[in-house]
Write a protein that holds these residues in place. Structure first.
Motif, PDB file in Angstrom:
ATOM      1  N   PHE A 181     -40.119  86.727 -48.736  1.00 38.70           N
ATOM      2  CA  PHE A 181     -39.633  85.697 -47.809  1.00 38.70           C
ATOM      3  C   PHE A 181     -40.289  84.545 -47.662  1.00 38.70           C
ATOM      4  O   PHE A 181     -41.532  84.468 -47.631  1.00 38.70           O
ATOM      5  CB  PHE A 181     -39.959  86.540 -46.170  1.00 38.70           C
ATOM      6  CG  PHE A 181     -38.881  87.697 -46.120  1.00 38.70           C
ATOM      7  CD1 PHE A 181     -37.813  87.641 -45.410  1.00 38.70           C
ATOM      8  CD2 PHE A 181     -39.315  88.734 -46.477  1.00 38.70           C
ATOM      9  CE1 PHE A 181     -36.954  88.686 -45.523  1.00 38.70           C
ATOM     10  CE2 PHE A 181     -38.612  90.203 -45.975  1.00 38.70           C
ATOM     11  CZ  PHE A 181     -37.448  89.943 -45.697  1.00 38.70           C
ATOM     12  N   GLU A 182     -39.869  83.436 -47.488  1.00 36.69           N
ATOM     13  CA  GLU A 182     -40.676  82.053 -47.412  1.00 36.69           C
ATOM     14  C   GLU A 182     -40.194  81.559 -45.884  1.00 36.69           C
ATOM     15  O   GLU A 182     -38.942  81.351 -45.370  1.00 36.69           O
ATOM     16  CB  GLU A 182     -39.900  81.090 -48.404  1.00 36.69           C
ATOM     17  CG  GLU A 182     -40.221  81.526 -49.627  1.00 36.69           C
ATOM     18  CD  GLU A 182     -39.591  80.871 -50.880  1.00 36.69           C
ATOM     19  OE1 GLU A 182     -40.220  80.582 -51.807  1.00 36.69           O
ATOM     20  OE2 GLU A 182     -38.441  80.125 -50.696  1.00 36.69           O
ATOM     21  N   ILE A 183     -40.899  81.419 -45.056  1.00 38.22           N
ATOM     22  CA  ILE A 183     -40.805  80.293 -43.888  1.00 38.22           C
ATOM     23  C   ILE A 183     -40.676  79.104 -44.046  1.00 38.22           C
ATOM     24  O   ILE A 183     -41.714  78.330 -44.731  1.00 38.22           O
ATOM     25  CB  ILE A 183     -41.775  80.878 -42.888  1.00 38.22           C
ATOM     26  CG1 ILE A 183     -41.769  82.297 -42.474  1.00 38.22           C
ATOM     27  CG2 ILE A 183     -41.526  80.159 -41.626  1.00 38.22           C
ATOM     28  CD1 ILE A 183     -42.935  82.906 -41.686  1.00 38.22           C
ATOM     29  N   LYS A 184     -39.700  78.463 -43.646  1.00 42.85           N
ATOM     30  CA  LYS A 184     -39.819  76.895 -43.710  1.00 42.85           C
ATOM     31  C   LYS A 184     -39.160  76.409 -42.519  1.00 42.85           C
ATOM     32  O   LYS A 184     -38.927  76.776 -41.406  1.00 42.85           O
ATOM     33  CB  LYS A 184     -38.726  76.737 -44.792  1.00 42.85           C
ATOM     34  CG  LYS A 184     -38.702  77.274 -46.083  1.00 42.85           C
ATOM     35  CD  LYS A 184     -37.568  77.098 -47.071  1.00 42.85           C
ATOM     36  CE  LYS A 184     -38.618  75.855 -47.695  1.00 42.85           C
ATOM     37  NZ  LYS A 184     -37.633  75.427 -49.233  1.00 42.85           N
ATOM     38  N   LYS A 185     -39.488  74.870 -42.388  1.00 40.97           N
ATOM     39  CA  LYS A 185     -39.122  74.034 -41.193  1.00 40.97           C
ATOM     40  C   LYS A 185     -38.183  73.081 -41.441  1.00 40.97           C
ATOM     41  O   LYS A 185     -38.327  72.379 -42.552  1.00 40.97           O
ATOM     42  CB  LYS A 185     -40.514  73.601 -40.665  1.00 40.97           C
ATOM     43  CG  LYS A 185     -40.602  73.012 -39.227  1.00 40.97           C
ATOM     44  CD  LYS A 185     -42.003  72.480 -38.851  1.00 40.97           C
ATOM     45  CE  LYS A 185     -41.833  72.098 -37.405  1.00 40.97           C
ATOM     46  NZ  LYS A 185     -43.113  71.590 -36.763  1.00 40.97           N
ATOM     47  N   SER A 186     -37.000  73.199 -40.813  1.00 41.77           N
ATOM     48  CA  SER A 186     -35.974  72.183 -40.952  1.00 41.77           C
ATOM     49  C   SER A 186     -36.260  70.811 -40.512  1.00 41.77           C
ATOM     50  O   SER A 186     -37.243  70.662 -39.761  1.00 41.77           O
ATOM     51  CB  SER A 186     -34.551  72.678 -40.313  1.00 41.77           C
ATOM     52  OG  SER A 186     -34.808  72.669 -38.940  1.00 41.77           O
ATOM     53  N   SER A 187     -35.538  69.891 -40.743  1.00 44.89           N
ATOM     54  CA  SER A 187     -35.693  68.486 -40.363  1.00 44.89           C
ATOM     55  C   SER A 187     -35.436  68.302 -38.900  1.00 44.89           C
ATOM     56  O   SER A 187     -36.113  67.386 -38.395  1.00 44.89           O
ATOM     57  CB  SER A 187     -34.757  67.600 -40.924  1.00 44.89           C
ATOM     58  OG  SER A 187     -33.328  67.805 -40.815  1.00 44.89           O
ATOM     59  N   PHE A 224     -36.153  81.345 -42.495  1.00 47.28           N
ATOM     60  CA  PHE A 224     -36.511  82.091 -43.477  1.00 47.28           C
ATOM     61  C   PHE A 224     -35.536  82.103 -44.674  1.00 47.28           C
ATOM     62  O   PHE A 224     -34.427  82.246 -44.456  1.00 47.28           O
ATOM     63  CB  PHE A 224     -37.329  83.365 -43.480  1.00 47.28           C
ATOM     64  CG  PHE A 224     -36.399  84.318 -42.836  1.00 47.28           C
ATOM     65  CD1 PHE A 224     -35.511  85.239 -43.773  1.00 47.28           C
ATOM     66  CD2 PHE A 224     -36.286  84.675 -41.576  1.00 47.28           C
ATOM     67  CE1 PHE A 224     -34.838  86.224 -43.338  1.00 47.28           C
ATOM     68  CE2 PHE A 224     -35.647  85.746 -40.887  1.00 47.28           C
ATOM     69  CZ  PHE A 224     -34.860  86.653 -41.755  1.00 47.28           C
ATOM     70  N   ASN A 225     -36.027  82.032 -46.065  1.00 48.27           N
ATOM     71  CA  ASN A 225     -35.232  82.441 -47.190  1.00 48.27           C
ATOM     72  C   ASN A 225     -35.870  83.767 -47.523  1.00 48.27           C
ATOM     73  O   ASN A 225     -37.130  83.864 -47.696  1.00 48.27           O
ATOM     74  CB  ASN A 225     -35.094  81.222 -48.032  1.00 48.27           C
ATOM     75  CG  ASN A 225     -34.422  80.096 -47.672  1.00 48.27           C
ATOM     76  OD1 ASN A 225     -33.410  80.313 -47.048  1.00 48.27           O
ATOM     77  ND2 ASN A 225     -35.024  79.053 -48.240  1.00 48.27           N
ATOM     78  N   LEU A 226     -34.797  84.533 -48.197  1.00 44.52           N
ATOM     79  CA  LEU A 226     -35.233  85.934 -48.999  1.00 44.52           C
ATOM     80  C   LEU A 226     -34.843  85.636 -50.045  1.00 44.52           C
ATOM     81  O   LEU A 226     -33.744  85.233 -50.602  1.00 44.52           O
ATOM     82  CB  LEU A 226     -34.594  87.030 -48.377  1.00 44.52           C
ATOM     83  CG  LEU A 226     -34.579  88.331 -49.196  1.00 44.52           C
ATOM     84  CD1 LEU A 226     -36.086  88.687 -48.900  1.00 44.52           C
ATOM     85  CD2 LEU A 226     -34.077  89.617 -48.463  1.00 44.52           C
ATOM     86  N   ARG A 227     -36.064  85.780 -51.012  1.00 43.41           N
ATOM     87  CA  ARG A 227     -35.651  85.617 -52.580  1.00 43.41           C
ATOM     88  C   ARG A 227     -35.575  86.685 -53.314  1.00 43.41           C
ATOM     89  O   ARG A 227     -36.473  87.543 -53.003  1.00 43.41           O
ATOM     90  CB  ARG A 227     -36.744  84.443 -53.113  1.00 43.41           C
ATOM     91  CG  ARG A 227     -36.849  83.129 -52.724  1.00 43.41           C
ATOM     92  CD  ARG A 227     -37.549  82.141 -53.450  1.00 43.41           C
ATOM     93  NE  ARG A 227     -37.289  80.781 -52.882  1.00 43.41           N
ATOM     94  CZ  ARG A 227     -36.573  79.829 -53.613  1.00 43.41           C
ATOM     95  NH1 ARG A 227     -35.693  80.263 -54.572  1.00 43.41           N
ATOM     96  NH2 ARG A 227     -36.343  78.588 -52.944  1.00 43.41           N
ATOM     97  N   SER A 228     -34.995  86.877 -54.304  1.00 45.85           N
ATOM     98  CA  SER A 228     -34.874  88.205 -55.088  1.00 45.85           C
ATOM     99  C   SER A 228     -36.148  88.268 -55.780  1.00 45.85           C
ATOM    100  O   SER A 228     -36.974  87.381 -56.275  1.00 45.85           O
ATOM    101  CB  SER A 228     -33.707  88.110 -56.085  1.00 45.85           C
ATOM    102  OG  SER A 228     -33.785  87.040 -57.166  1.00 45.85           O
TER     103      SER A 228
END
Length: 64
Positions: A6-12, A18-22
Motif C-alpha cells: 500500500f502506498e499513501i499519497k497526498k493529492s493536489s 492509497f494505491n495497492l500495488r501488485s
C-alpha cells in the motif's frame, strides 16, 4: 517486488488516498477514495487488510 504494498499519497487538493500495488509487476490494482486525514487513510488500509481475505466476489455482469 516480493509482496503487495500500500502506498499513501497526498493529492493536489490536500486529501489523502492509497494505491495497492501488485506483488508481481508492481502495477496499481486498486485506488482508494479520498480521505480528509492521513489517519483516516490508514484506517481504510486497515479495513482492506482485515476484510479483503474474506470478501465475496459478485459478478454484476450476469443477468438473471
Amino acid at each position: 517486488m516480493a509482496y503487495p504494498k500500500f502506498e499513501i499519497k497526498k493529492s493536489s487538493n490536500g486529501k489523502f488516498y492509497f494505491n495497492l500495488r501488485s506483488k508481481g509487476n508492481g502495477e496499481i490494482i486498486a485506488t482508494s477514495e479520498m480521505y480528509n486525514s492521513k489517519q483516516s487513510c490508514k484506517d481504510g488500509i486497515d479495513a482492506v487488510q482485515r476484510d479483503a481475505p474474506n470478501a465475496e466476489v459478485i459478478d454484476l455482469t450476469i443477468s438473471n
